[in-house]
Design an enzyme around this catalytic site. Structure first.
Site, PDB file in Angstrom:
ATOM      1  N   LYS A 581       0.896  -1.394   0.079  1.00 12.87           N
ATOM      2  CA  LYS A 581       0.040  -0.022  -0.067  1.00 12.87           C
ATOM      3  C   LYS A 581       0.780   1.240  -0.112  1.00 12.87           C
ATOM      4  O   LYS A 581       0.332   2.355  -0.180  1.00 12.87           O
ATOM      5  CB  LYS A 581      -0.923  -0.142   1.086  1.00 12.87           C
ATOM      6  N   GLU A 608      -5.730  -3.432  -6.396  1.00 14.26           N
ATOM      7  CA  GLU A 608      -7.066  -4.012  -5.771  1.00 14.26           C
ATOM      8  C   GLU A 608      -6.954  -4.590  -4.213  1.00 14.26           C
ATOM      9  O   GLU A 608      -7.798  -4.282  -3.417  1.00 14.26           O
ATOM     10  CB  GLU A 608      -7.702  -5.023  -6.714  1.00 14.26           C
ATOM     11  N   ALA A 613      -8.347  -6.786   0.687  1.00 12.94           N
ATOM     12  CA  ALA A 613      -7.548  -7.922   0.219  1.00 12.94           C
ATOM     13  C   ALA A 613      -8.325  -8.652  -1.048  1.00 12.94           C
ATOM     14  O   ALA A 613      -8.036  -7.928  -1.958  1.00 12.94           O
ATOM     15  CB  ALA A 613      -7.690  -8.979   1.350  1.00 12.94           C
ATOM     16  N   GLU A 669       0.229  -7.739  10.699  1.00 15.74           N
ATOM     17  CA  GLU A 669       1.801  -7.866  10.250  1.00 15.74           C
ATOM     18  C   GLU A 669       2.635  -8.384  11.452  1.00 15.74           C
ATOM     19  O   GLU A 669       2.149  -8.423  12.624  1.00 15.74           O
ATOM     20  CB  GLU A 669       1.882  -6.252   9.965  1.00 15.74           C
ATOM     21  N   ASP A 680      -2.640   1.788   8.858  1.00 12.53           N
ATOM     22  CA  ASP A 680      -3.012   0.874   7.876  1.00 12.53           C
ATOM     23  C   ASP A 680      -4.324   1.147   7.284  1.00 12.53           C
ATOM     24  O   ASP A 680      -4.668   1.248   6.108  1.00 12.53           O
ATOM     25  CB  ASP A 680      -2.954  -0.383   8.034  1.00 12.53           C
ATOM     26  N   LYS A 684      -5.744   2.896   3.471  1.00 18.20           N
ATOM     27  CA  LYS A 684      -6.588   2.402   2.629  1.00 18.20           C
ATOM     28  C   LYS A 684      -7.743   3.480   2.427  1.00 18.20           C
ATOM     29  O   LYS A 684      -8.232   3.420   1.313  1.00 18.20           O
ATOM     30  CB  LYS A 684      -7.224   1.134   3.482  1.00 18.20           C
TER      31      LYS A 684
END
Length: 817
Positions: A581, A608, A613, A669, A680, A684
């Protein structure tokens, strides 16, 4: 009567010569046969190399002579088992070898190698091979008569590339065969004599030419050219593994393909038999039962294919004469071509724009500097007056040609050709197409030849199956599953989707492997373990240098340096699929640059799996925007890791234990702070905001962290886990606050009115987020078309298998784009 010609590889060993004898014996049972043979494979080059060394006083020419001697004596030893007969043949060959040795010594002593001497030297190769073969044929029951071609083929004195006197030659051939009625006649190819009796040779492809001259003079039923391949191929089989033999082809198509590099046939060969309409058959000595290629006057031959073949010439230089002073002034072309003709420079390709401002010609790169000097001298006056520019020469080029008689009856051939090359970043420097439309030629960089031949062959001959070449870095948890999924589905994908997936590069943090023949996925772990040391730059350079068609780089890491390499791949027209990302959530200018490079170099950039995911979140969003919808608001639970944590956390468990469980299950992670800090999730929602059309950076997103102060300040994973134990009361209070109202804790990302935030929220019963289970994600798009009831996407948003499947889906999207 049939005329058979056998090339150097066909007579390159005793084993192959025995195959030749068997072929001749079979054919001669039904027809009289004239056999033309070349020198033993490689001998002509060795003779020329020895002479070139001798002329510069390099005594290593003697070693080359010894090699030539040993090759012939070994063939005799293996081919003729009778000691007495073998000794006789060796005696005759040694006499010729003695003459050859003296000739080389003379070249060494006088430091001179004239064309005339070169022909004397080179003629020995065919003379020796034809004698050895004729003696071997007799031992196998073939009553063959050996005839010296020099007594039949008459030429001028243009040594090394003599011009045939057809009147005298045809007369000699007819007279000889009228008086010698042998079922098998053997002739050395390539060699001839001038009208005054001097030894000459017919130049490149001379043995083929000899055979064609004989066939024409005798009105042969067929000319068979036996070589080491099963005919003319749709393209170079050494560069394109999918190349296949062409069963039927016209004379004109054969000439075009042979001119542009098809080595099994040379253009002069066709001419003597073309007027007589004598069929030419290309056959494989090593596989005599293969059909081969039939060359006839007709181009229909039972096929409707517009393109018959794709060929190329390497080592081309593009010479450009240009200037405003050329416009409307006659004579420039005449002077240019006269100059090149005087220098004996062959022009391979010509193109001129209607503006008359420039003329481009393609020549052999070895002639480039000679051409530059000669042309600049011819136009010295115009250059000094600035009417034209000094000649411009570009080197390192090649010509790729698409050939077919039926192309003129099919629209769009050139469009398909150029678009296919463009999609794979093959830059076209010049184009030439005659009015016959039988040949479309393009000048490209030599480094792109293999890619160009492969993509064009795929486009015109393999339309049912598309090849995709994958370079995968990060074959850890998710990457390993991706490779296994590709291995499992490879056959299905090829049969059902007509897609040939090839993994040609693999890398982890320690090792990497690159193989343009494709990595064996049954044994990929062992191969990778034995690979070379991993390097981000080395992996990119490998992909760039392999220069394969339809190449895709797949990043399954979370590495900043890998993400920073995307631009390099895109500039080489290598598509990028990112699980990582970092690039798409980096500075907006970098994100925008990658988008622009993707469009400029026609290299897909898909990510994607950055959000959800394997869920089609970004794909759905892109379809909404592309169809004209407007995104008003996005509400989402985007962390499968955090959703798993909060779904398993209650007042009977320590928060520390739940986080540890999530990590052990592979939902976080290795450093759980990445997930729990909310960074994170912020990345997104940032990516979704950008894909919605909003210019935004990560620092513009409000991150309402639920971690304790000490948890946020921890400097290591171990220290972080300690804070989870020490601050358990903090996390229990978060749970209790929600539980007293029967609410659920969810980590929510929101985007409204150009602003975004992430943070923990207490979700009431009945809300779409309330019953979100396990590691599931959910995204709700409120748009102009969905103002009250949102477009909802829901499903597993974490886990190696689903993430790998999301990457796999992106691979299929690229293949279908």
């Amino acid at each position: 009567m049939k005329v058979l010609k056998f090339g150097g590889t066909s007579v390159g060993s005793a084993k192959n010569i025995l195959k030749v004898i068997t072929i001749i014996k079979n054919i001669s049972q039904d027809s009289d046969v004239v056999v033309v043979v070349s020198a033993v494979g490689g001998i002509t080059d060795k003779l020329l190399n020895a002479a070139n060394k001798a002329v510069i006083k390099d005594r290593s020419y003697k070693e080359l002579f010894k090699q030539i001697q040993l090759i012939h004596l070994d063939i005799i030893e293996d081919l003729i088992p009778s000691e007495i007969k073998s000794a006789e043949v060796k005696k005759m060959i040694n006499k010729r070898l003695d003459t050859l040795e003296k000739l080389l010594e003379g070249i060494y002593l006088i430091n001179e190698l004239s064309p005339k001497t070169t022909d004397k030297l080179l003629s020995n190769g065919e003379q020796m091979s034809s004698f050895i073969i004729s003696e071997a044929m007799k031992l196998h029951g073939i009553n063959a008569e050996l005839k010296n071609s020099q007594e039949l083929v008459v030429t001028d004195t243009n040594y090394t590339n003599a011009t045939v006197n057809f009147n005298a030659t045809n007369k000699n051939i007819k007279q000889y065969f009228e008086t010698h009625n042998n079922s098998v006649t053997l002739l050395p190819g390539f060699i001839s004599k001038s009208e005054n009796g001097e030894i000459t040779t017919l130049g490149r492809g001379g043995s083929d030419y000899t055979a064609a001259i004989i066939a024409s003079a005798l009105d042969a039923k067929e000319l068979q050219i036996w070589t080491d391949v099963s005919g003319m191929f749709t393209t170079n089989p050494k560069l394109v593994k999918q190349a296949k033999p062409i069963s039927h082809i016209s004379y004109q198509e054969a000439v075009e393909l042979s001119h542009f590099g098809a080595k099994v046939l040379y253009p002069p060969t066709v001419q003597p038999v073309l007027d007589k309409k004598i069929p030419i058959v290309i056959k494989n000595t090593l596989k005599p039962d293969d059909f081969g290629t039939y060359i006839t006057n007709s181009y229909s031959n039972g096929t409707t294919s517009a393109v018959k073949g794709i060929s190329n010439i390497n080592d081309i230089a593009l010479l450009t004469l240009q200037g405003n002073g050329m416009v409307g002034i006659p004579g420039f072309s005449k002077r240019l071509f006269e100059t090149l003709s005087q220098e004996k420079i062959n022009v391979i390709l010509i193109t001129q724009a209607s503006s008359e401002h420039s003329i481009c010609i393609g020549i052999q790169e070895s002639d480039a500097e000679t051409a530059r000097a000669a042309v600049n001298k011819t136009f010295e006056n115009e250059i000094s007056l600035h009417k034209i520019d000094p000649i411009n020469i570009e080197k390192g080029l090649a010509i790729v040609a698409v050939v077919g008689d039926r192309m003129k009856n099919h629209q769009g051939i050139s469009g398909r050709m150029f678009s296919t090359l463009g999609k794979n970043n093959v830059n076209i420097r010049a184009i030439a197409q005659g009015a016959s439309e039988r040949n479309i030629s393009t000048v490209i960089s030599k480094k792109d030849v293999k890619k160009a031949l492969n993509v064009l062959h795929e486009r015109f001959f393999e339309t049912k199956t598309k090849q995709l070449n994958l370079f995968i870095t990060g074959v850890g948890n998710v990457g390993e599953r991706l490779v296994e999924q590709i291995k499992q589905q490879k056959k299905y994908i090829k049969e059902r989707l007509k897609l040939n997936l090839r993994v040609v590069g693999l890398s982890n943090s320690r090792k990497m492997i690159l193989d343009d023949d494709a990595i064996d996925l049954k044994n990929w772990k062992a191969l990778l373990e034995n690979g070379e040391a991993a390097s981000i730059e080395g992996f990119f350079e490998g992909a760039k240098n392999m220069n394969l068609r339809n190449s895709v780089f797949v990043d399954v890491t979370a590495n900043h340096d890998v993400a920073n390499s995307y631009a390099n791949y895109l500039r080489e027209s290598i598509g990028v699929i990112a699980c990582n990302k970092i690039a798409c959530s980096s500075d907006f200018d970098n994100y925008n640059l990658l988008k622009r490079l993707s469009v400029k170099y026609n290299a897909p950039f898909l990510f994607e799996t950055n959000v959800g995911a394997g869920l089609p979140v970004i794909d759905t969003l892109n379809h909404l925007v592309a169809s004209g919808d407007e995104i008003h608001s996005i509400q989402a639970v985007l962390s499968g890791s955090l959703n798993f944590v909060f779904n398993n956390f209650d007042n009977s468990k320590k928060f520390h234990d739940v986080v540890k469980l999530a990590q052990n299950e592979g939902y976080t992670e290795p450093d759980p702070r990445i997930d729990l800090s909310g960074v994170d999730v912020a990345r997104k929602i940032l990516i979704l905001a950008r894909e919605s059309g909003t210019e935004m950076n990560l620092e513009d997103i409000t991150n309402q962290s639920f971690l304790s102060v000490s948890g946020l300040a921890s400097n290591s994973v171990d220290e972080f886990y300690k804070t989870l134990l020490e601050d358990d009361a903090h996390y229990q209070s978060l749970y209790n606050s929600a539980a007293k109202n029967n609410y659920q804790l969810k980590y929510v990302a929101e985007f409204n009115d150009g602003k975004a935030k992430v943070g923990i929220k207490e979700i009431p019963e009945g809300h779409p987020f309330y019953n979100l289970e396990g590691k599931d994600n959910i995204v709700m798009f409120y748009t102009k078309r969905y103002p009250e009831q949102p477009m909802i996407i829901k499903g597993a948003g974490a886990g190696a298998e689903v993430t790998a499947s999301g990457l796999f889906a992106d691979i299929i999207r690229i293949a279908n784009s």
